[in-house]
Scaffold this motif. Structure first.
Motif, mmCIF file in Angstrom:
data_model
loop_
_atom_site.group_PDB
_atom_site.id
_atom_site.type_symbol
_atom_site.label_atom_id
_atom_site.label_comp_id
_atom_site.label_asym_id
_atom_site.label_seq_id
_atom_site.Cartn_x
_atom_site.Cartn_y
_atom_site.Cartn_z
ATOM 1 N N VAL A 68 0.336 14.357 12.782
ATOM 2 C CA VAL A 68 -0.202 13.503 13.830
ATOM 3 C C VAL A 68 0.888 12.489 14.169
ATOM 4 N N ARG A 69 1.105 12.270 15.478
ATOM 5 C CA ARG A 69 2.157 11.350 15.922
ATOM 6 C C ARG A 69 1.593 10.092 16.537
ATOM 7 N N VAL A 71 -0.321 6.775 16.620
ATOM 8 C CA VAL A 71 -0.623 5.781 15.575
ATOM 9 C C VAL A 71 -2.133 5.572 15.429
ATOM 10 N N VAL A 74 -3.139 8.039 12.888
ATOM 11 C CA VAL A 74 -2.705 7.593 11.555
ATOM 12 C C VAL A 74 -3.653 6.511 11.038
ATOM 13 N N THR A 75 -3.966 5.560 11.913
ATOM 14 C CA THR A 75 -4.844 4.461 11.519
ATOM 15 C C THR A 75 -6.239 4.972 11.152
ATOM 16 N N HIS A 78 -5.796 7.365 7.747
ATOM 17 C CA HIS A 78 -5.412 6.541 6.601
ATOM 18 C C HIS A 78 -6.467 5.467 6.332
ATOM 19 N N LEU A 105 0.696 6.884 1.411
ATOM 20 C CA LEU A 105 1.432 6.644 2.663
ATOM 21 C C LEU A 105 2.511 5.580 2.476
ATOM 22 N N GLY A 146 5.849 13.717 12.330
ATOM 23 C CA GLY A 146 5.015 12.508 12.375
ATOM 24 C C GLY A 146 4.493 12.231 10.981
ATOM 25 N N ALA A 147 3.170 12.353 10.830
ATOM 26 C CA ALA A 147 2.562 12.174 9.499
ATOM 27 C C ALA A 147 1.632 13.349 9.235
#
Lengths: 249, 249
Positions: A68-69, A71, A74-75, A78, A105, A146-147
């Motif tokens: 995933v790129r 944010v 990610v937020t 995570h 992370l 990304g993540a």
């Protein structure tokens, strides 16, 4: 030391989004507290994502290889995992277990080939200082992607290796690996032992992840037991309940 | 890449416990967002503890050398810092800066001599993938001490070294290092340049931490500017506002 995985389906209600299984969590925390009272004070806890991590990862199309790129993704992913981690920490604190969070992370990354680097000296130092480090399935920065998702199982195998664990425990919703008659297979020394019940070497994992889990545990230097919550006290007391995988290393 | 420190006294109201300076935080986030729009996309942010971390650290008797062993203390201090970090992240997200948290307690440790190991490959990978890593003053596991304080300044010098930063920015509440007439000293190349105003080499730091800060920045391989919030856009645009410390390495 012992690496103990608390499955995401053990500590959450898998069918209801972002719902903790409070009773199960309390039971697990009590077992860890009792083991510490009995002198077992070198446990690192890793928990999965259950109904916290998985729905968000799915929504954002994130997996261990697809990143995933955005944010916001990610937020969301995570954030859901750190929320679950807070519940796990609270249950452990309520049972007087000195749990301290370690968010992957913040520590780990993958290179372009997807190979994971998860430093463990901070975990070892926390453990040596009397704390119980608690890690969790998470996202990690992944070069070129990304993540991507880092599963609890991957954390377990990484830490068991880098910290030279004496034993690994995988606390699951099943009492172990089941044979064709639904009886627990007590011991696995090679994948051949269970190929007929776990579905062979095909990429399709029809056993709800068990085949992959067994393969990963076979690659470890330490014996790894797969058991359910009822058997957690026995495992922590030194027994090998459920199915114990003896790696071929 | 640029390591940017946002001082704890910039982003919080130092005199009121656990109070964010929302306007200052918004201004800092806007400056970072504008710099990114201008092509400066390789910034790592580190923020201090201000009125979040310090009161709790004091209450529990924790410093960079004196550790806290009680998990309640770890939870209080680390918890206050992650709360402040959430405010910083939110301000950055509101300004469309793709900020991702990196909690030092999850990544770093100190050995028995107090020497810090802070891995930075996860930070570099996040940065390469387009995110803005945001670290903060925190506790870290410390061999023989439990957990000790890791200051934002120590994070800045560690990352500047390990990530080979091109520039370091220290955004403070003062416009730079002031001389005897309260004028900003534009450049420092050796501690001798400012010994008369910063109080010499004695252990007592009468300048509110500025002497220690200058000594640490002199040890860096990258030029480091000390400036106030008004000058943040200029710094990010490539200028050297305030006082710039050129290390003697």
């Amino acid at each position: 030391m012992i690496v103990l995985k608390l499955g995401g389906s053990v500590v959450t209600e898998k069918d209801r989004e972002e719902t903790v299984d409070g009773a199960a969590l309390e039971e697990a925390a009590a077992a860890i507290a009792a083991a510490r009272d009995g002198g077992v004070d070198d446990v690192v806890v890793v928990h999965g994502g259950g109904s916290f991590g998985h729905p968000h990862a799915e929504e954002w199309g994130a997996s261990t290889t697809e990143g995933v790129r955005d944010v916001d993704g990610v937020t969301a992913i995570h954030g859901a995992m750190t929320t679950l981690n807070k519940f796990v920490l609270r249950a452990l604190h309520d049972a007087d277990v000195p749990a301290v969070p370690v968010h992957p992370l913040s520590a780990a990354h993958r290179d372009r080939d997807g190979a994971l680097t998860l430093p463990s000296e901070q975990v070892a130092t926390l453990l040596d200082e009397g704390f119980v480090p608690v890690l969790h399935g998470d996202l990690v920065a992944h070069a070129g992607e990304g993540a991507t998702v880092l599963s609890g199982d991957e954390i377990v195998t990484s830490l068991a290796d880098s910290m030279d664990a004496a034993r690994v425990g995988v606390c699951s919703t099943v009492p172990g690996v089941l044979d064709a008659d639904d009886a627990v297979v007590p011991e696995i020394r090679s994948f051949d032992d269970v190929e007929n019940v776990l579905g062979g070497s095909s990429a399709t994992d029809v056993s709800g992840g068990m085949a992959g889990k067994v393969r990963e545990l076979l690659a470890l230097g330490a014996p790894a037991s797969i058991f359910d919550l009822d058997a957690l006290p026995a495992f922590l007391a030194g027994d090998e309940p459920g199915t114990t995988v003896h790696g071929d290393r």
